[in-house]
Design a protein around this motif. Structure first.
Motif, PDB file in Angstrom:
ATOM      1  N   ALA A 144      62.055  47.012  57.327  1.00 36.88           N
ATOM      2  CA  ALA A 144      63.138  47.486  58.187  1.00 36.88           C
ATOM      3  C   ALA A 144      64.494  47.193  57.543  1.00 36.88           C
ATOM      4  CB  ALA A 144      63.057  46.824  59.554  1.00 36.88           C
ATOM      5  N   LEU A 145      65.379  48.161  57.631  1.00 38.66           N
ATOM      6  CA  LEU A 145      66.720  48.025  57.062  1.00 38.66           C
ATOM      7  C   LEU A 145      67.724  48.594  58.036  1.00 38.66           C
ATOM      8  CD1 LEU A 145      67.817  48.627  53.420  1.00 38.66           C
ATOM      9  CD2 LEU A 145      69.098  49.691  55.278  1.00 38.66           C
ATOM     10  N   TYR A 146      68.858  47.904  58.185  1.00 43.93           N
ATOM     11  CA  TYR A 146      69.876  48.247  59.176  1.00 43.93           C
ATOM     12  C   TYR A 146      71.244  48.282  58.502  1.00 43.93           C
ATOM     13  CZ  TYR A 146      66.087  46.188  61.943  1.00 43.93           C
ATOM     14  OH  TYR A 146      64.858  45.870  62.471  1.00 43.93           O
ATOM     15  N   TRP A 147      72.073  49.180  58.984  1.00 46.07           N
ATOM     16  CA  TRP A 147      73.484  49.182  58.618  1.00 46.07           C
ATOM     17  C   TRP A 147      74.307  48.906  59.874  1.00 46.07           C
ATOM     18  CZ3 TRP A 147      75.609  49.368  53.840  1.00 46.07           C
ATOM     19  CH2 TRP A 147      74.844  49.854  52.779  1.00 46.07           C
ATOM     20  N   TYR A 148      75.288  48.020  59.713  1.00 42.79           N
ATOM     21  CA  TYR A 148      76.250  47.712  60.768  1.00 42.79           C
ATOM     22  C   TYR A 148      77.654  47.834  60.185  1.00 42.79           C
ATOM     23  CZ  TYR A 148      72.587  45.743  63.774  1.00 42.79           C
ATOM     24  OH  TYR A 148      71.492  45.578  64.574  1.00 42.79           O
ATOM     25  N   ARG A 149      78.612  48.026  61.078  1.00 41.59           N
ATOM     26  CA  ARG A 149      80.010  48.072  60.667  1.00 41.59           C
ATOM     27  C   ARG A 149      80.768  47.028  61.490  1.00 41.59           C
ATOM     28  NH1 ARG A 149      83.482  53.606  61.029  1.00 41.59           N
ATOM     29  NH2 ARG A 149      83.126  53.377  63.265  1.00 41.59           N
ATOM     30  N   GLN A 150      81.587  46.241  60.797  1.00 40.13           N
ATOM     31  CA  GLN A 150      82.357  45.202  61.477  1.00 40.13           C
ATOM     32  C   GLN A 150      83.841  45.414  61.213  1.00 40.13           C
ATOM     33  OE1 GLN A 150      81.571  41.084  60.332  1.00 40.13           O
ATOM     34  NE2 GLN A 150      82.201  40.352  62.347  1.00 40.13           N
ATOM     35  N   SER A 151      84.557  45.709  62.279  1.00 41.52           N
ATOM     36  CA  SER A 151      86.007  45.820  62.181  1.00 41.52           C
ATOM     37  C   SER A 151      86.615  44.445  62.379  1.00 41.52           C
ATOM     38  CB  SER A 151      86.525  46.792  63.229  1.00 41.52           C
ATOM     39  OG  SER A 151      85.971  48.079  63.029  1.00 41.52           O
TER      40      SER A 151
ATOM     41  N   PHE B 206      66.417  51.988  59.506  1.00 41.55           N
ATOM     42  CA  PHE B 206      65.318  52.594  58.775  1.00 41.55           C
ATOM     43  C   PHE B 206      64.059  51.752  58.932  1.00 41.55           C
ATOM     44  CE2 PHE B 206      67.253  55.872  56.159  1.00 41.55           C
ATOM     45  CZ  PHE B 206      68.581  55.518  56.142  1.00 41.55           C
ATOM     46  N   GLN B 207      62.956  52.433  59.157  1.00 36.54           N
ATOM     47  CA  GLN B 207      61.642  51.794  59.051  1.00 36.54           C
ATOM     48  C   GLN B 207      60.943  52.534  57.917  1.00 36.54           C
ATOM     49  OE1 GLN B 207      59.380  49.200  59.011  1.00 36.54           O
ATOM     50  NE2 GLN B 207      60.074  48.972  61.121  1.00 36.54           N
ATOM     51  N   GLY B 208      60.768  51.860  56.794  1.00 35.98           N
ATOM     52  CA  GLY B 208      60.273  52.546  55.609  1.00 35.98           C
ATOM     53  C   GLY B 208      61.333  53.502  55.079  1.00 35.98           C
ATOM     54  N   THR B 209      60.923  54.728  54.829  1.00 41.02           N
ATOM     55  CA  THR B 209      61.847  55.712  54.256  1.00 41.02           C
ATOM     56  C   THR B 209      62.610  56.491  55.302  1.00 41.02           C
ATOM     57  OG1 THR B 209      60.108  57.380  54.193  1.00 41.02           O
ATOM     58  CG2 THR B 209      60.362  56.004  52.230  1.00 41.02           C
ATOM     59  N   GLY B 210      62.142  56.473  56.522  1.00 45.66           N
ATOM     60  CA  GLY B 210      62.728  57.324  57.541  1.00 45.66           C
ATOM     61  C   GLY B 210      63.761  56.625  58.394  1.00 45.66           C
ATOM     62  N   ALA B 211      64.772  57.374  58.793  1.00 47.48           N
ATOM     63  CA  ALA B 211      65.784  56.851  59.709  1.00 47.48           C
ATOM     64  C   ALA B 211      65.217  56.909  61.120  1.00 47.48           C
ATOM     65  CB  ALA B 211      67.070  57.656  59.606  1.00 47.48           C
ATOM     66  N   ALA B 212      64.829  55.768  61.650  1.00 49.33           N
ATOM     67  CA  ALA B 212      64.207  55.728  62.973  1.00 49.33           C
ATOM     68  C   ALA B 212      65.232  55.842  64.093  1.00 49.33           C
ATOM     69  CB  ALA B 212      63.396  54.456  63.124  1.00 49.33           C
ATOM     70  N   ASP B 213      66.448  55.431  63.824  1.00 53.39           N
ATOM     71  CA  ASP B 213      67.499  55.483  64.841  1.00 53.39           C
ATOM     72  C   ASP B 213      68.831  55.598  64.135  1.00 53.39           C
ATOM     73  OD1 ASP B 213      68.457  53.311  67.665  1.00 53.39           O
ATOM     74  OD2 ASP B 213      69.320  55.161  66.896  1.00 53.39           O
TER      75      ASP B 213
END
Lengths: 112, 114
Positions: free
Chosen positions: B31-38, B49-56
């Motif tokens: 699992a891989l996640y992107w977040y943005r912090q202002s 992402f779960q594997g190669t696909g963007a799950a959300d």
């Protein structure tokens, strides 16, 4: 929509004192995380709380979770200067998606 | 690797330009996640992402933002036609499975759009 509120937002305390940071959230969750962030740095994992009544302790920090009250606390005992940082709680939604929703953070300053 | 690696650590770009931010997760983390912090805020979710696909991808603010993870490991966050409001720290995190054991965050990419 899940909302996460922390208080206080800013906390200045003397070394040796005790204090508690509160994290309230708006919808059902049974998984909550606490992170520490130093200025200009990334997030350091402190605690993972996975069930109602969970309590975890590491050094001068202790975290607890009450899922019925939708409340987590981070208690600081006998604060020391190197605990100065911003502390975030993050809540995992029970409703199917995998994202964490973060609170706005509590900036803690420990005064010698 | 030992931790989540993000490059570059800092990126300054002109308004309207295209940027790519890279994340190399912990080996074996699916699992891989992107977040943005202002500034002065908590991180906000962008995409998972779960594997190669963007799950959300519900957190991507608009269609200028896009992310890929073609081989299920390294991910790239792509921002087209950058705007000054895109300036923030972009954090990547990875986890083993669903995050029950926690999420490990990288040190972030500080993006400044001038």
């Amino acid at each position: 929509e899940l909302k996460v509120e922390q208080n206080p937002l800013f906390l200045s305390m003397q070394e040796g004192k005790n204090y508690t940071i509160y994290c309230n959230y708006s919808t059902t969750s049974d998984r909550l995380y606490w992170y520490r962030q130093d200025p200009g740095k990334s997030l350091e994992s402190l605690f993972v709380l996975l069930s109602n009544g969970a309590v975890k302790q590491e050094g001068r920090l202790m975290a607890s979770l009450d899922t019925k009250a939708r409340l987590s606390t981070l208690h600081i005992t006998a604060a020391v200067h190197d605990l100065s940082a911003t502390y975030f709680c993050a809540v995992y939604s029970n409703f199917g998606n995998e994202k964490l929703t973060f609170g706005t953070g509590t900036r803690l300053t420990i005064i010698p | 690797g030992a931790g989540v690696s993000q490059t570059p650590s800092n990126k300054v770009t002109e308004k309207g330009k295209y940027v790519e931010l890279r994340c190399d997760p912990i080996s074996g983390h699916t699992a891989l996640y992107w977040y943005r912090q202002s500034l002065g805020q908590g991180p906000e979710f962008l995409i998972y992402f779960q594997g190669t696909g963007a799950a959300d991808d519900s957190g991507l603010p608009n269609d200028r933002f896009f992310a890929v993870r073609p081989e299920g490991s390294v991910s790239t966050l792509k921002i087209q036609r950058t705007e000054r409001g895109d300036s923030a720290v972009y954090l990547c995190a990875s986890s083993l499975g669903s995050g029950v054991w926690g999420y490990t965050f990288g040190s972030g990419t500080r993006l400044t759009v001038v």
